[in-house]
Motif scaffolding. Sequence first.
Motif, mmCIF file in Angstrom:
data_model
loop_
_atom_site.group_PDB
_atom_site.id
_atom_site.type_symbol
_atom_site.label_atom_id
_atom_site.label_comp_id
_atom_site.label_asym_id
_atom_site.label_seq_id
_atom_site.Cartn_x
_atom_site.Cartn_y
_atom_site.Cartn_z
ATOM 1 N N ASN A 91 26.221 50.708 -46.289
ATOM 2 C CA ASN A 91 26.983 49.595 -45.716
ATOM 3 C C ASN A 91 26.272 48.262 -45.827
ATOM 4 O O ASN A 91 25.042 48.201 -45.852
ATOM 5 C CB ASN A 91 27.245 49.851 -44.214
ATOM 6 C CG ASN A 91 28.003 51.133 -43.978
ATOM 7 O OD1 ASN A 91 27.418 52.139 -43.606
ATOM 8 N ND2 ASN A 91 29.301 51.101 -44.190
ATOM 9 N N ASN A 92 27.071 47.205 -45.838
ATOM 10 C CA ASN A 92 26.562 45.866 -45.604
ATOM 11 C C ASN A 92 27.044 45.417 -44.233
ATOM 12 O O ASN A 92 28.251 45.281 -44.006
ATOM 13 C CB ASN A 92 27.087 44.889 -46.667
ATOM 14 C CG ASN A 92 26.252 44.923 -47.930
ATOM 15 O OD1 ASN A 92 25.053 45.223 -47.888
ATOM 16 N ND2 ASN A 92 26.857 44.601 -49.058
ATOM 17 N N PHE A 93 26.132 45.233 -43.327
ATOM 18 C CA PHE A 93 26.445 44.739 -41.976
ATOM 19 C C PHE A 93 25.116 44.173 -41.476
ATOM 20 O O PHE A 93 24.354 44.837 -40.782
ATOM 21 C CB PHE A 93 26.960 45.885 -41.092
ATOM 22 C CG PHE A 93 27.738 45.451 -39.867
ATOM 23 C CD1 PHE A 93 27.779 44.117 -39.443
ATOM 24 C CD2 PHE A 93 28.450 46.388 -39.120
ATOM 25 C CE1 PHE A 93 28.506 43.735 -38.323
ATOM 26 C CE2 PHE A 93 29.180 46.022 -37.997
ATOM 27 C CZ PHE A 93 29.204 44.706 -37.597
ATOM 28 N N ARG A 148 35.691 45.998 -53.396
ATOM 29 C CA ARG A 148 34.744 45.567 -54.450
ATOM 30 C C ARG A 148 33.746 44.597 -53.831
ATOM 31 O O ARG A 148 34.089 43.466 -53.467
ATOM 32 C CB ARG A 148 35.529 44.916 -55.590
ATOM 33 C CG ARG A 148 34.736 44.192 -56.684
ATOM 34 C CD ARG A 148 33.722 45.056 -57.381
ATOM 35 N NE ARG A 148 33.383 44.552 -58.709
ATOM 36 C CZ ARG A 148 32.467 43.606 -58.986
ATOM 37 N NH1 ARG A 148 31.789 43.043 -57.999
ATOM 38 N NH2 ARG A 148 32.245 43.239 -60.233
ATOM 39 N N CYS A 149 32.512 45.039 -53.692
ATOM 40 C CA CYS A 149 31.466 44.169 -53.177
ATOM 41 C C CYS A 149 31.031 43.219 -54.280
ATOM 42 O O CYS A 149 31.026 43.572 -55.458
ATOM 43 C CB CYS A 149 30.281 44.994 -52.684
ATOM 44 S SG CYS A 149 28.883 43.989 -52.106
ATOM 45 N N VAL A 150 30.622 42.034 -53.891
ATOM 46 C CA VAL A 150 30.145 41.026 -54.839
ATOM 47 C C VAL A 150 28.876 41.507 -55.560
ATOM 48 O O VAL A 150 28.529 41.019 -56.621
ATOM 49 C CB VAL A 150 29.930 39.676 -54.102
ATOM 50 C CG1 VAL A 150 28.654 39.696 -53.249
ATOM 51 C CG2 VAL A 150 29.931 38.495 -55.051
ATOM 52 N N GLU A 151 28.228 42.511 -54.978
ATOM 53 C CA GLU A 151 27.023 43.081 -55.602
ATOM 54 C C GLU A 151 27.353 44.044 -56.739
ATOM 55 O O GLU A 151 26.451 44.711 -57.254
ATOM 56 C CB GLU A 151 26.201 43.837 -54.548
ATOM 57 C CG GLU A 151 25.676 42.959 -53.428
ATOM 58 C CD GLU A 151 25.210 43.746 -52.204
ATOM 59 O OE1 GLU A 151 24.401 43.208 -51.444
ATOM 60 O OE2 GLU A 151 25.681 44.891 -51.995
ATOM 61 N N TYR A 248 36.137 39.675 -52.789
ATOM 62 C CA TYR A 248 34.857 40.354 -52.641
ATOM 63 C C TYR A 248 34.660 40.767 -51.186
ATOM 64 O O TYR A 248 35.149 40.109 -50.256
ATOM 65 C CB TYR A 248 33.720 39.457 -53.130
ATOM 66 C CG TYR A 248 33.748 39.261 -54.636
ATOM 67 C CD1 TYR A 248 33.677 40.367 -55.492
ATOM 68 C CD2 TYR A 248 33.877 37.995 -55.205
ATOM 69 C CE1 TYR A 248 33.723 40.206 -56.871
ATOM 70 C CE2 TYR A 248 33.931 37.824 -56.588
ATOM 71 C CZ TYR A 248 33.853 38.938 -57.419
ATOM 72 O OH TYR A 248 33.908 38.789 -58.777
ATOM 73 N N GLY A 249 33.914 41.863 -51.022
ATOM 74 C CA GLY A 249 33.796 42.516 -49.720
ATOM 75 C C GLY A 249 33.325 41.636 -48.586
ATOM 76 O O GLY A 249 33.666 41.872 -47.428
ATOM 77 N N PHE A 250 32.538 40.585 -48.898
ATOM 78 C CA PHE A 250 32.000 39.775 -47.791
ATOM 79 C C PHE A 250 33.087 39.027 -47.032
ATOM 80 O O PHE A 250 32.853 38.575 -45.909
ATOM 81 C CB PHE A 250 30.880 38.836 -48.272
ATOM 82 C CG PHE A 250 31.272 37.769 -49.268
ATOM 83 C CD1 PHE A 250 31.833 36.575 -48.839
ATOM 84 C CD2 PHE A 250 31.050 37.963 -50.630
ATOM 85 C CE1 PHE A 250 32.176 35.582 -49.751
ATOM 86 C CE2 PHE A 250 31.384 36.975 -51.552
ATOM 87 C CZ PHE A 250 31.955 35.783 -51.115
ATOM 88 N N LYS A 251 34.301 38.881 -47.638
ATOM 89 C CA LYS A 251 35.409 38.263 -46.901
ATOM 90 C C LYS A 251 35.916 39.188 -45.785
ATOM 91 O O LYS A 251 36.532 38.727 -44.832
ATOM 92 C CB LYS A 251 36.580 37.939 -47.841
ATOM 93 C CG LYS A 251 36.294 36.965 -48.959
ATOM 94 C CD LYS A 251 35.970 35.558 -48.497
ATOM 95 C CE LYS A 251 37.151 34.787 -47.935
ATOM 96 N NZ LYS A 251 36.741 33.387 -47.589
#
Length: 336
Positions: A91-93, A148-151, A248-251
Amino acid sequence: MIFKFRKKHDLTESDVTDEKVYLQRREILKKLGYIGAGSLLAGNAFNANAGPFDWFSSDDDPVFKTSPLSFKKSGPDSQILTPEERATSYNNFYEFGTGKGDPVKRAQGFKVDPWSLTVDGLVNKPQKLNLEDLYSRFDLEERIYRLRCVEAWSMVIPWVGFSLAELIKQADPLSSAKYVAFQTLYDPKQMPGQRSRFTGGGVDYPYVEGLRIDEAMQQLSLLSVGMYGKTLPAQNGAPIRLVVPWKYGFKSIKSIVKITLTDKEPPTTWNILAPNEYGFYANVNPKVDHPRWSQARERRITGGGLLAQDRIDTLPFNGYDEVAPLYAGMNLRKYY
Ligand SMILES: Nc1nc2c(c(=O)[nH]1)N[C@H]1C(S)=C(S)[C@@H](COP(=O)(O)O)O[C@H]1N2
Ligand SMILES: [Mo]
Protein backbone atom coordinates in the motif's frame (compact mmCIF):
# COMPACT_ATOMS: atom_id res chain seq x y z
CA MET A 1 -18.96 1.20 19.31
CA ILE A 2 -16.24 -0.47 21.31
CA PHE A 3 -13.26 -2.06 19.63
CA LYS A 4 -12.30 -5.47 20.84
CA PHE A 5 -8.72 -6.39 20.30
CA ARG A 6 -6.95 -9.63 20.93
CA LYS A 7 -3.41 -10.74 20.99
CA LYS A 8 -2.35 -12.40 17.78
CA HIS A 9 -0.30 -15.03 19.57
CA ASP A 10 -3.37 -16.14 21.54
CA LEU A 11 -5.08 -17.44 18.43
CA THR A 12 -5.49 -20.98 17.28
CA GLU A 13 -7.01 -22.67 14.25
CA SER A 14 -10.35 -23.20 16.08
CA ASP A 15 -10.79 -19.46 16.49
CA VAL A 16 -11.90 -19.21 12.89
CA THR A 17 -15.67 -19.51 13.12
CA ASP A 18 -17.31 -21.47 10.34
CA GLU A 19 -19.40 -19.65 7.82
CA LYS A 20 -22.83 -20.85 9.01
CA VAL A 21 -22.35 -19.63 12.54
CA TYR A 22 -20.86 -16.51 11.12
CA LEU A 23 -23.89 -15.77 8.95
CA GLN A 24 -26.26 -16.20 11.89
CA ARG A 25 -24.24 -13.65 13.76
CA ARG A 26 -24.26 -11.27 10.87
CA GLU A 27 -27.74 -10.00 11.72
CA ILE A 28 -26.69 -9.31 15.30
CA LEU A 29 -23.58 -7.58 14.11
CA LYS A 30 -25.60 -5.45 11.76
CA LYS A 31 -27.62 -4.18 14.67
CA LEU A 32 -24.49 -3.54 16.67
CA GLY A 33 -23.02 -1.49 13.88
CA TYR A 34 -20.41 -2.45 11.40
CA ILE A 35 -17.19 -2.75 13.29
CA GLY A 36 -16.46 -5.52 15.70
CA ALA A 37 -16.65 -8.37 13.26
CA GLY A 38 -13.50 -9.87 11.87
CA SER A 39 -12.84 -10.78 8.32
CA LEU A 40 -14.49 -13.93 6.98
CA LEU A 41 -11.75 -14.79 4.56
CA ALA A 42 -8.44 -15.94 5.89
CA GLY A 43 -6.61 -14.26 3.04
CA ASN A 44 -5.20 -11.20 4.75
CA ALA A 45 -2.10 -12.05 6.70
CA PHE A 46 -3.19 -9.83 9.55
CA ASN A 47 -6.73 -11.12 9.70
CA ALA A 48 -5.84 -14.71 8.96
CA ASN A 49 -6.40 -15.84 12.49
CA ALA A 50 -8.99 -13.36 13.57
CA GLY A 51 -12.38 -14.98 14.05
CA PRO A 52 -15.52 -12.99 13.31
CA PHE A 53 -16.54 -12.72 16.92
CA ASP A 54 -13.55 -11.83 19.02
CA TRP A 55 -14.40 -10.57 22.44
CA PHE A 56 -10.93 -10.77 23.90
CA SER A 57 -9.21 -7.56 24.72
CA SER A 58 -5.60 -6.67 24.78
CA ASP A 59 -3.54 -3.53 24.91
CA ASP A 60 -0.97 -4.64 22.40
CA ASP A 61 -1.03 -6.09 18.90
CA PRO A 62 -4.37 -4.70 17.83
CA VAL A 63 -5.99 -6.19 14.73
CA PHE A 64 -8.12 -3.86 12.64
CA LYS A 65 -11.52 -5.48 12.16
CA THR A 66 -13.40 -5.51 8.90
CA SER A 67 -16.98 -6.74 8.55
CA PRO A 68 -19.13 -7.98 5.66
CA LEU A 69 -21.21 -5.51 3.67
CA SER A 70 -24.52 -5.89 1.87
CA PHE A 71 -24.25 -4.61 -1.66
CA LYS A 72 -25.31 -5.14 -5.26
CA LYS A 73 -22.73 -7.46 -6.79
CA SER A 74 -21.08 -6.46 -10.02
CA GLY A 75 -21.65 -8.49 -13.17
CA PRO A 76 -19.09 -10.99 -14.45
CA ASP A 77 -15.75 -9.43 -15.17
CA SER A 78 -13.06 -10.71 -17.49
CA GLN A 79 -10.24 -9.12 -15.51
CA ILE A 80 -8.14 -11.17 -13.15
CA LEU A 81 -8.52 -9.69 -9.70
CA THR A 82 -5.47 -8.82 -7.67
CA PRO A 83 -5.49 -11.21 -4.70
CA GLU A 84 -6.93 -9.62 -1.59
CA GLU A 85 -3.80 -10.33 0.44
CA ARG A 86 -1.71 -8.36 -2.02
CA ALA A 87 -4.09 -5.39 -2.31
CA THR A 88 -4.20 -5.17 1.48
CA SER A 89 -0.50 -5.51 2.18
CA TYR A 90 1.23 -3.54 -0.61
CA ASN A 91 0.00 0.00 0.00
CA ASN A 92 0.74 3.67 -0.31
CA PHE A 93 -0.56 5.46 2.78
CA TYR A 94 2.22 7.77 3.90
CA GLU A 95 0.41 8.66 7.12
CA PHE A 96 1.49 5.19 8.24
CA GLY A 97 4.97 5.28 6.70
CA THR A 98 6.50 5.41 3.25
CA GLY A 99 7.30 1.72 2.83
CA LYS A 100 4.78 -0.44 0.96
CA GLY A 101 4.56 -2.78 3.94
CA ASP A 102 4.31 -0.04 6.58
CA PRO A 103 0.55 0.69 6.45
CA VAL A 104 -0.60 -2.89 7.05
CA LYS A 105 1.72 -3.09 10.06
CA ARG A 106 1.13 0.31 11.57
CA ALA A 107 -2.55 0.94 10.84
CA GLN A 108 -3.99 -2.04 12.70
CA GLY A 109 -4.91 0.05 15.74
CA PHE A 110 -6.55 2.78 13.68
CA LYS A 111 -9.90 3.91 15.13
CA VAL A 112 -12.71 4.77 12.76
CA ASP A 113 -15.50 4.96 15.30
CA PRO A 114 -16.56 7.68 15.87
CA TRP A 115 -16.05 9.09 12.38
CA SER A 116 -17.39 12.29 10.92
CA LEU A 117 -17.40 13.19 7.23
CA THR A 118 -18.39 16.80 6.54
CA VAL A 119 -19.60 18.12 3.20
CA ASP A 120 -19.44 21.92 3.16
CA GLY A 121 -18.45 24.97 1.14
CA LEU A 122 -20.56 26.19 -1.79
CA VAL A 123 -23.64 24.08 -1.02
CA ASN A 124 -27.20 24.76 0.06
CA LYS A 125 -27.33 21.74 2.35
CA PRO A 126 -24.12 21.02 4.23
CA GLN A 127 -23.90 17.39 5.33
CA LYS A 128 -22.42 15.56 8.26
CA LEU A 129 -22.20 11.79 8.04
CA ASN A 130 -21.28 9.48 10.89
CA LEU A 131 -19.82 6.01 10.49
CA GLU A 132 -23.17 4.31 10.15
CA ASP A 133 -24.37 6.85 7.55
CA LEU A 134 -21.43 5.88 5.36
CA TYR A 135 -22.74 2.32 5.11
CA SER A 136 -26.48 2.92 5.20
CA ARG A 137 -27.40 6.16 3.49
CA PHE A 138 -26.67 4.99 -0.05
CA ASP A 139 -27.22 1.75 -1.93
CA LEU A 140 -23.84 0.10 -1.99
CA GLU A 141 -22.61 -1.56 -5.15
CA GLU A 142 -19.52 -3.47 -6.15
CA ARG A 143 -17.29 -1.98 -8.84
CA ILE A 144 -14.26 -3.76 -10.20
CA TYR A 145 -11.74 -1.08 -11.16
CA ARG A 146 -8.17 -1.00 -12.35
CA LEU A 147 -5.95 1.08 -10.04
CA ARG A 148 -2.85 2.53 -11.76
CA CYS A 149 -0.29 4.04 -9.42
CA VAL A 150 1.95 6.77 -10.82
CA GLU A 151 4.85 4.51 -9.81
CA ALA A 152 3.90 2.23 -12.75
CA TRP A 153 2.33 -0.69 -10.90
CA SER A 154 -1.36 -1.55 -11.06
CA MET A 155 -4.01 -3.74 -9.48
CA VAL A 156 -7.58 -4.83 -10.21
CA ILE A 157 -9.71 -4.33 -7.11
CA PRO A 158 -13.38 -5.06 -6.34
CA TRP A 159 -14.47 -1.96 -4.43
CA VAL A 160 -17.80 -1.53 -2.65
CA GLY A 161 -19.26 1.95 -2.44
CA PHE A 162 -21.46 4.58 -4.07
CA SER A 163 -21.00 7.33 -6.64
CA LEU A 164 -19.50 10.52 -5.26
CA ALA A 165 -22.19 12.30 -7.32
CA GLU A 166 -24.90 10.90 -5.03
CA LEU A 167 -23.39 12.57 -1.97
CA ILE A 168 -22.72 15.84 -3.80
CA LYS A 169 -26.33 15.94 -5.01
CA GLN A 170 -27.57 15.61 -1.42
CA ALA A 171 -25.51 18.67 -0.50
CA ASP A 172 -27.18 20.63 -3.34
CA PRO A 173 -24.18 22.56 -4.72
CA LEU A 174 -24.45 26.22 -5.73
CA SER A 175 -23.81 26.99 -9.40
CA SER A 176 -20.62 28.77 -8.31
CA ALA A 177 -19.11 25.44 -7.18
CA LYS A 178 -16.48 24.48 -9.77
CA TYR A 179 -14.19 22.14 -7.82
CA VAL A 180 -14.37 19.59 -5.02
CA ALA A 181 -11.65 19.48 -2.35
CA PHE A 182 -10.99 16.43 -0.17
CA GLN A 183 -9.14 16.09 3.10
CA THR A 184 -7.80 13.07 5.00
CA LEU A 185 -7.99 12.77 8.78
CA TYR A 186 -5.29 14.68 10.64
CA ASP A 187 -4.44 12.77 13.80
CA PRO A 188 -0.69 12.45 14.49
CA LYS A 189 -1.44 10.34 17.57
CA GLN A 190 -2.85 7.64 15.34
CA MET A 191 -0.87 8.35 12.18
CA PRO A 192 2.86 8.15 12.86
CA GLY A 193 3.74 9.55 9.43
CA GLN A 194 2.08 12.84 10.41
CA ARG A 195 4.43 13.35 13.34
CA SER A 196 7.42 14.48 11.32
CA ARG A 197 8.52 15.37 7.82
CA PHE A 198 10.99 12.51 7.92
CA THR A 199 8.59 9.70 8.73
CA GLY A 200 5.82 11.03 6.51
CA GLY A 201 7.67 11.39 3.23
CA GLY A 202 7.92 15.18 3.40
CA VAL A 203 4.16 15.67 3.05
CA ASP A 204 2.58 18.69 4.76
CA TYR A 205 -0.41 16.94 6.38
CA PRO A 206 -3.34 16.59 6.18
CA TYR A 207 -3.23 14.92 2.77
CA VAL A 208 -5.48 16.88 0.41
CA GLU A 209 -6.84 16.17 -3.07
CA GLY A 210 -9.25 17.69 -5.53
CA LEU A 211 -11.35 17.19 -8.63
CA ARG A 212 -13.11 19.49 -11.05
CA ILE A 213 -16.85 19.32 -10.37
CA ASP A 214 -17.61 17.57 -13.67
CA GLU A 215 -14.99 14.93 -12.84
CA ALA A 216 -16.52 14.51 -9.40
CA MET A 217 -20.00 14.08 -10.93
CA GLN A 218 -18.76 11.46 -13.44
CA GLN A 219 -20.46 8.20 -12.45
CA LEU A 220 -17.13 6.35 -12.27
CA SER A 221 -15.96 8.55 -9.37
CA LEU A 222 -16.55 6.30 -6.41
CA LEU A 223 -16.63 6.79 -2.69
CA SER A 224 -15.50 3.40 -1.47
CA VAL A 225 -16.41 2.02 1.95
CA GLY A 226 -15.31 -1.54 1.23
CA MET A 227 -13.30 -3.95 -0.87
CA TYR A 228 -13.50 -7.70 -1.49
CA GLY A 229 -17.02 -7.66 -0.02
CA LYS A 230 -16.08 -6.22 3.36
CA THR A 231 -15.53 -2.84 4.97
CA LEU A 232 -12.20 -1.25 4.07
CA PRO A 233 -9.11 -2.31 5.98
CA ALA A 234 -7.36 0.60 7.70
CA GLN A 235 -4.40 0.44 5.34
CA ASN A 236 -6.70 0.90 2.33
CA GLY A 237 -8.35 4.04 3.68
CA ALA A 238 -11.03 3.04 6.17
CA PRO A 239 -13.74 3.99 6.65
CA ILE A 240 -14.20 5.90 3.38
CA ARG A 241 -11.89 6.77 0.49
CA LEU A 242 -12.14 8.11 -3.01
CA VAL A 243 -11.49 5.94 -6.09
CA VAL A 244 -11.04 7.74 -9.42
CA PRO A 245 -10.01 4.91 -11.74
CA TRP A 246 -8.90 6.96 -14.76
CA LYS A 247 -6.40 8.96 -12.70
CA TYR A 248 -3.15 7.99 -11.03
CA GLY A 249 -3.66 6.39 -7.64
CA PHE A 250 -2.56 9.39 -5.58
CA LYS A 251 -5.84 11.15 -6.51
CA SER A 252 -7.73 8.38 -4.68
CA ILE A 253 -7.43 9.97 -1.24
CA LYS A 254 -7.96 7.76 1.81
CA SER A 255 -9.75 8.12 5.16
CA ILE A 256 -11.67 11.25 4.17
CA VAL A 257 -13.10 13.60 6.82
CA LYS A 258 -13.99 16.62 4.70
CA ILE A 259 -15.33 17.33 1.22
CA THR A 260 -15.57 21.01 0.31
CA LEU A 261 -17.21 22.49 -2.78
CA THR A 262 -15.24 25.51 -3.96
CA ASP A 263 -14.84 27.95 -6.85
CA LYS A 264 -11.03 27.62 -7.02
CA GLU A 265 -8.77 24.75 -8.01
CA PRO A 266 -7.83 23.25 -4.63
CA PRO A 267 -4.24 22.49 -3.62
CA THR A 268 -3.30 18.81 -3.88
CA THR A 269 -0.65 17.04 -1.82
CA TRP A 270 1.59 15.59 -4.53
CA ASN A 271 1.38 18.73 -6.65
CA ILE A 272 2.56 20.79 -3.69
CA LEU A 273 5.41 18.35 -3.08
CA ALA A 274 6.68 18.14 -6.68
CA PRO A 275 4.69 20.32 -9.09
CA ASN A 276 6.79 19.39 -12.11
CA GLU A 277 6.15 15.67 -11.51
CA TYR A 278 2.52 15.57 -10.36
CA GLY A 279 -0.21 17.73 -11.83
CA PHE A 280 -3.71 18.52 -10.62
CA TYR A 281 -5.32 16.39 -13.34
CA ALA A 282 -3.08 13.31 -13.12
CA ASN A 283 -5.02 11.43 -15.78
CA VAL A 284 -3.37 8.13 -16.64
CA ASN A 285 -1.53 8.85 -19.88
CA PRO A 286 1.01 6.49 -21.47
CA LYS A 287 2.22 9.29 -23.75
CA VAL A 288 3.23 11.70 -20.99
CA ASP A 289 6.17 10.29 -19.05
CA HIS A 290 6.96 11.08 -15.48
CA PRO A 291 10.16 13.18 -15.53
CA ARG A 292 12.02 10.25 -13.96
CA TRP A 293 10.42 7.22 -15.65
CA SER A 294 8.22 6.09 -18.54
CA GLN A 295 4.47 5.73 -18.10
CA ALA A 296 4.06 3.63 -21.28
CA ARG A 297 3.82 0.31 -19.46
CA GLU A 298 2.88 -0.97 -16.04
CA ARG A 299 3.50 -3.88 -13.72
CA ARG A 300 0.08 -5.49 -13.13
CA ILE A 301 -0.05 -7.26 -9.80
CA THR A 302 -2.18 -10.27 -10.68
CA GLY A 303 -3.77 -13.37 -9.27
CA GLY A 304 -1.36 -15.99 -10.55
CA GLY A 305 0.41 -16.97 -7.37
CA LEU A 306 1.52 -14.82 -4.51
CA LEU A 307 4.19 -12.84 -6.30
CA ALA A 308 2.82 -12.91 -9.84
CA GLN A 309 2.91 -9.82 -11.97
CA ASP A 310 2.61 -9.06 -15.68
CA ARG A 311 4.08 -6.25 -17.68
CA ILE A 312 1.34 -4.70 -19.82
CA ASP A 313 0.76 -1.56 -21.87
CA THR A 314 -0.77 1.37 -20.02
CA LEU A 315 -3.96 2.70 -21.65
CA PRO A 316 -5.04 6.35 -21.96
CA PHE A 317 -7.35 7.19 -19.05
CA ASN A 318 -6.43 3.74 -17.71
CA GLY A 319 -8.83 2.31 -20.33
CA TYR A 320 -11.85 4.34 -19.15
CA ASP A 321 -12.41 6.05 -22.53
CA GLU A 322 -15.84 7.35 -21.52
CA VAL A 323 -14.17 10.17 -19.59
CA ALA A 324 -12.36 11.57 -22.66
CA PRO A 325 -15.10 14.18 -23.38
CA LEU A 326 -14.35 15.81 -20.00
CA TYR A 327 -11.01 16.89 -21.49
CA ALA A 328 -12.05 17.78 -25.03
CA GLY A 329 -9.84 20.57 -26.37
CA MET A 330 -7.42 20.41 -23.43
CA ASN A 331 -3.71 19.93 -23.97
CA LEU A 332 -3.08 16.90 -21.75
CA ARG A 333 0.69 17.45 -21.87
CA LYS A 334 0.23 20.84 -20.28
CA TYR A 335 -2.51 19.70 -17.91
CA TYR A 336 -0.78 16.50 -16.74
N1 LIG B 1 -4.36 10.00 2.63
C1 LIG B 1 -3.67 9.32 1.70
N2 LIG B 1 -4.33 8.86 0.62
C2 LIG B 1 -3.64 8.17 -0.35
C3 LIG B 1 -2.25 7.98 -0.25
C4 LIG B 1 -1.58 8.48 0.92
O1 LIG B 1 -0.35 8.34 1.09
N3 LIG B 1 -2.33 9.14 1.86
N4 LIG B 1 -1.56 7.33 -1.27
C5 LIG B 1 -2.20 7.34 -2.59
C6 LIG B 1 -1.53 6.49 -3.57
S1 LIG B 1 -0.04 7.05 -4.17
C7 LIG B 1 -2.11 5.34 -4.07
S2 LIG B 1 -1.37 4.47 -5.33
C8 LIG B 1 -3.35 4.81 -3.48
C9 LIG B 1 -3.11 3.38 -3.03
O2 LIG B 1 -4.30 2.79 -2.57
P1 LIG B 1 -4.29 1.31 -1.99
O3 LIG B 1 -3.21 1.22 -0.96
O4 LIG B 1 -5.65 1.07 -1.44
O5 LIG B 1 -3.99 0.40 -3.17
O6 LIG B 1 -3.80 5.57 -2.37
C10 LIG B 1 -3.69 6.97 -2.51
N5 LIG B 1 -4.34 7.66 -1.42
MO1 LIG C 1 0.32 5.88 -6.12
